[in-house]
Motif scaffolding. Sequence first.
Motif, PDB file in Angstrom:
ATOM      1  N   ASN A   1       0.451   4.099  -3.815  1.00  0.00           N
ATOM      2  CA  ASN A   1       0.729   2.167  -4.143  1.00  0.00           C
ATOM      3  C   ASN A   1      -0.278   2.363  -2.864  1.00  0.00           C
ATOM      4  O   ASN A   1      -0.276   3.160  -2.136  1.00  0.00           O
ATOM      5  CB  ASN A   1       1.681   2.397  -4.150  1.00  0.00           C
TER       6      ASN A   1
ATOM      7  N   GLN B   1       8.512  -1.312  -1.324  1.00  0.00           N
ATOM      8  CA  GLN B   1       7.471  -2.524  -0.835  1.00  0.00           C
ATOM      9  C   GLN B   1       8.250  -3.552  -1.119  1.00  0.00           C
ATOM     10  O   GLN B   1       7.610  -4.280  -1.227  1.00  0.00           O
ATOM     11  CB  GLN B   1       6.786  -2.422  -2.688  1.00  0.00           C
TER      12      GLN B   1
ATOM     13  N   GLU C   1       6.668  -8.939  -3.886  1.00  0.00           N
ATOM     14  CA  GLU C   1       5.980  -7.922  -3.258  1.00  0.00           C
ATOM     15  C   GLU C   1       5.709  -8.454  -1.506  1.00  0.00           C
ATOM     16  O   GLU C   1       5.357  -9.198  -1.207  1.00  0.00           O
ATOM     17  CB  GLU C   1       5.103  -7.321  -3.888  1.00  0.00           C
TER      18      GLU C   1
ATOM     19  N   ILE D   1       0.904   0.148  -0.722  1.00  0.00           N
ATOM     20  CA  ILE D   1       1.854  -0.398   0.499  1.00  0.00           C
ATOM     21  C   ILE D   1       2.235   1.271   0.631  1.00  0.00           C
ATOM     22  O   ILE D   1       2.986   0.899   1.932  1.00  0.00           O
ATOM     23  CB  ILE D   1       3.299  -1.428  -0.353  1.00  0.00           C
TER      24      ILE D   1
ATOM     25  N   ASN E   1      -1.043  -5.480  -3.867  1.00  0.00           N
ATOM     26  CA  ASN E   1       0.092  -4.617  -3.913  1.00  0.00           C
ATOM     27  C   ASN E   1      -0.021  -3.531  -5.505  1.00  0.00           C
ATOM     28  O   ASN E   1      -0.238  -4.196  -6.555  1.00  0.00           O
ATOM     29  CB  ASN E   1       1.251  -4.868  -4.301  1.00  0.00           C
TER      30      ASN E   1
END
Length: 285
Positions: A55, A112, A168, A57, A173
């Motif tokens: 991911n 996140q 988020e 983040i 993201n």
Amino acid sequence: MRITYLGPRGTFSEDALRAAVGDQRVEAVPAATVYDAIVAVGEGRADRALVPFENSIEGAVTATLDTLAFDASGVTLVGEYDLPIRHCLIAREELSLDRIEVVISHPQPSAQCARFIRENLPQAEVRAALSTAEAVRTVAESDQPWAALGAESAARLYGAAVLRHGVEDEPDNITRFVWVAPEGTSASGSGPWRTSLVFSELGKDHPGALVEALQVFSDRDVNLTRIESRPLRRGLGRYQFFLDIEGAAGEGALGEAVQALRSKAETVRVLGSWPIGAPPGVPGS
């Protein structure tokens, strides 16, 4: 084709699967955990799995890395799919934020959205669920003032209300998902390729051991795009290292580099090699 993903229905993993296969008809089978989704392929109970890998983040999805390293030797990675992730704050019905007592989600989405929770839900207890869809289903079935972080599709599926969209912490993201196939399956396609591998045990510990191992790539002008360390599970201070590398495994300079790495590390396993940006569809099918 039977494909497993992190369930139940309504997860971002299901959203990614639906988007990734395009018009191809498949049997989508939800699994309770990432581990279960991957192991089903290794044991022949599924033809493919699509699981979260990284991911933008929160970084690597450790459940995926650890399962590939320790529990699923009979699989290979044959493709990837990037899904923009837009988290929603979801409750059974319309509810003011100051009344929310508990926020439930998978640990990755909770992280996140950590800043949003801190600033908008300081009174709420954060609880973990096995998936975002499980979290949404839980709050949809509860008469408590609880909320979940999950996909808008899950809110529709379980008849819940979206309180806020896009909670988020960073707008860009994105989660990269990877396709898992039985060992021996080959990816095909044109364009740039990516190879993923894991190695460990560089002999007697000494200053520069890791640098020396990675030097086999730079000496051959092979570019590394990601490096991640995870515990080797053999006591403190022992690690394995995951690499993403530009190029196809076994070809030219990258093939030479991997062979050179085998002379420095006790274990080297190529997790897979695949073209980046392939068209929709199940790779290797």
